[in-house]
Design a protein around this motif. Structure first.
Motif, short mmCIF file in Angstrom:
data_model
loop_
_atom_site.label_atom_id
_atom_site.label_comp_id
_atom_site.label_asym_id
_atom_site.label_seq_id
_atom_site.Cartn_x
_atom_site.Cartn_y
_atom_site.Cartn_z
N GLN A 1 0.87 -1.18 0.00
CA GLN A 1 0.00 0.00 0.00
C GLN A 1 0.91 1.23 0.00
OE1 GLN A 1 -2.13 1.82 3.54
NE2 GLN A 1 -3.80 0.60 2.68
N TYR A 2 0.90 1.98 -1.10
CA TYR A 2 1.90 3.04 -1.26
C TYR A 2 1.36 4.46 -1.16
CZ TYR A 2 0.25 3.19 -6.15
OH TYR A 2 -0.52 3.30 -7.29
N SER A 3 0.04 4.60 -1.00
CA SER A 3 -0.53 5.94 -0.85
C SER A 3 -1.89 5.86 -0.19
CB SER A 3 -0.67 6.62 -2.22
OG SER A 3 -1.32 7.87 -2.10
N SER A 4 -2.24 6.90 0.55
CA SER A 4 -3.58 7.01 1.13
C SER A 4 -4.34 8.19 0.52
CB SER A 4 -3.49 7.20 2.65
OG SER A 4 -2.79 8.39 2.96
N THR A 5 -3.76 8.81 -0.47
CA THR A 5 -4.37 10.01 -1.06
C THR A 5 -4.54 9.85 -2.57
OG1 THR A 5 -2.18 11.05 -1.25
CG2 THR A 5 -3.48 11.55 0.72
N GLY A 6 -4.86 8.63 -2.99
CA GLY A 6 -5.03 8.39 -4.41
C GLY A 6 -6.31 9.00 -4.96
N LYS A 7 -6.29 9.33 -6.23
CA LYS A 7 -7.46 9.82 -6.95
C LYS A 7 -7.83 8.80 -8.01
CE LYS A 7 -7.26 13.77 -4.73
NZ LYS A 7 -8.28 14.10 -3.69
N VAL A 8 -9.04 8.26 -7.91
CA VAL A 8 -9.46 7.20 -8.81
C VAL A 8 -10.82 7.54 -9.39
CG1 VAL A 8 -10.16 4.76 -8.92
CG2 VAL A 8 -8.13 5.42 -7.62
N SER A 9 -10.97 7.34 -10.67
CA SER A 9 -12.25 7.58 -11.33
C SER A 9 -13.33 6.72 -10.70
CB SER A 9 -12.12 7.23 -12.82
OG SER A 9 -13.35 7.37 -13.49
N GLY A 10 -14.48 7.34 -10.39
CA GLY A 10 -15.59 6.63 -9.78
C GLY A 10 -15.63 6.70 -8.27
N ALA B 1 -15.13 9.59 -5.16
CA ALA B 1 -14.96 11.02 -4.89
C ALA B 1 -13.88 11.30 -3.85
CB ALA B 1 -16.30 11.64 -4.47
N PRO B 2 -13.90 10.65 -2.67
CA PRO B 2 -12.85 10.93 -1.68
C PRO B 2 -11.51 10.30 -2.08
CG PRO B 2 -14.84 10.00 -0.66
CD PRO B 2 -14.94 9.78 -2.12
N ASP B 3 -10.47 10.65 -1.34
CA ASP B 3 -9.18 10.00 -1.52
C ASP B 3 -9.32 8.50 -1.24
OD1 ASP B 3 -8.07 12.45 -2.05
OD2 ASP B 3 -7.11 12.68 -0.08
N VAL B 4 -8.44 7.73 -1.84
CA VAL B 4 -8.50 6.28 -1.67
C VAL B 4 -7.08 5.72 -1.57
CG1 VAL B 4 -8.58 5.86 -4.17
CG2 VAL B 4 -9.51 4.15 -2.58
N ASP B 5 -6.92 4.65 -0.80
CA ASP B 5 -5.62 3.98 -0.69
C ASP B 5 -5.28 3.29 -2.02
OD1 ASP B 5 -5.56 4.71 1.97
OD2 ASP B 5 -6.31 2.77 2.68
N LEU B 6 -4.01 3.37 -2.40
CA LEU B 6 -3.52 2.74 -3.62
C LEU B 6 -2.57 1.60 -3.28
CD1 LEU B 6 -2.75 5.93 -5.76
CD2 LEU B 6 -4.86 4.57 -5.74
N ASP B 7 -2.66 0.53 -4.04
CA ASP B 7 -1.88 -0.67 -3.76
C ASP B 7 -1.27 -1.24 -5.03
OD1 ASP B 7 -2.83 -1.28 -0.81
OD2 ASP B 7 -4.65 -0.88 -1.96
N GLU B 8 -0.19 -2.00 -4.83
CA GLU B 8 0.39 -2.81 -5.90
C GLU B 8 0.48 -4.25 -5.41
OE1 GLU B 8 4.12 -1.50 -7.42
OE2 GLU B 8 3.32 0.36 -8.25
N SER B 9 0.08 -5.18 -6.29
CA SER B 9 0.19 -6.60 -5.98
C SER B 9 1.30 -7.21 -6.84
CB SER B 9 -1.14 -7.31 -6.27
OG SER B 9 -0.99 -8.71 -6.22
N PHE B 10 2.11 -8.06 -6.22
CA PHE B 10 3.25 -8.64 -6.92
C PHE B 10 3.09 -10.14 -7.16
CE2 PHE B 10 4.66 -5.10 -4.21
CZ PHE B 10 5.11 -4.23 -5.20
N MET B 11 1.92 -10.68 -6.85
CA MET B 11 1.68 -12.12 -7.02
C MET B 11 0.39 -12.35 -7.80
SD MET B 11 2.67 -13.46 -3.17
CE MET B 11 2.28 -15.17 -3.58
N ASP B 12 0.33 -13.46 -8.51
CA ASP B 12 -0.88 -13.81 -9.24
C ASP B 12 -1.84 -14.51 -8.28
OD1 ASP B 12 -2.85 -14.54 -10.99
OD2 ASP B 12 -1.54 -15.58 -12.40
#
Length: 247
Positions: free
Chosen positions: A169-178, A180-191
């Motif tokens: 989890q690399y951010s808590s202030t992400g902006k994502v379409s759909g 309205a408020p900030d959202v946590d952003l993540d990266e997954s490294f496994m299938d």
């Protein structure tokens, strides 16, 4: 894989827009024990919306400050199972530990182990969410948690204290379409979807093994006979014969 994690704080989410905006997975808050025992009131809506949009999902359950023994962890895991039963998750289900006291480090670690073991016994792929330093370093004994997958929060750089992890989890202030408020952003490294589905975890049935026919026996049939100084060899339908000679 690019993803988000959401709870009631993200309010009403347009999951179709989230999908078209490039988000590839979502981890949804199911509930917790940090404010009594509760189910997040947006869990069902978020689960249904993400599934309808074709977004693979996981779930998490935040434990409260009194989750500081193995028994506490087991009890919270059972509450989590009640919330998510009957549903399928392509990504792991996590214990979220962030509000216990650092002085309860040993007990919190016991609780995590009890929680994860209970989830695994119930057929779930379970992991642990915590911050890199304030969670895994200050509130948990990382050396006792090597058996469990980790989802690590650290903003500004990749995790430094936790060396092995499946999600960041690399951010808590992400902006994502759909959303309205900030959202946590993540990266997954496994299938995770492949791992979970192929092993029949998180509500999925284990795939039936493919019928593999036995390979045809290609070894030739050989018959050898020796009589009165002559030999005869029959290999399948071909016969070879001759005189035996001394060398």
């Amino acid at each position: 894989m690019k993803g988000i994690d959401v709870s009631r704080y993200q309010e009403k989410i347009n999951w179709e827009q989230v999908k078209t905006g490039g988000i590839e997975f979502a981890i949804i808050k199911a509930g917790g024990s940090d404010d009594g025992f509760y189910t997040d009131h947006t869990f069902e809506t978020n689960y249904t919306g993400a599934k309808a949009a074709g977004i693979p999902i996981g779930a998490y359950y935040i434990v409260g400050p009194l989750c500081i023994s193995r028994e506490d962890g087991i009890a919270d895991a059972k509450r989590f199972i009640e919330i998510i039963k009957g549903k399928t998750f392509e990504y792991p289900v996590y214990i979220d530990l962030e509000v216990t006291s650092p002085k309860d480090k040993t007990g919190a670690t016991d609780a995590c182990i009890g929680f994860c073991e209970t989830m695994e016994q119930a057929g779930y792929y379970c992991g642990i969410y915590a911050s890199d330093v304030s969670g895994f370093a200050d509130r948990l004994d990382l050396s006792r948690l090597t058996a469990y997958d980790k989802w690590v929060a650290r903003y500004g750089s990749k995790p430094q204290y936790v060396k092995s992890y499946g999600m960041w989890q690399y951010s808590s202030t992400g902006k994502v379409s759909g959303i309205a408020p900030d959202v946590d952003l993540d990266e997954s490294f496994m299938d995770y979807p492949q791992i979970i589905k192929s092993n029949g975890l998180n509500g999925f049935s284990k795939p039936e093994p493919e019928n593999v026919s036995e390979p045809e026996n290609k070894c030739p049939k050989v018959d050898i006979s020796i009589y009165d100084g002559r030999f005869s060899i029959l290999i399948d339908d071909h016969q070879y014969s001759g005189l035996l000679e001394e060398q």
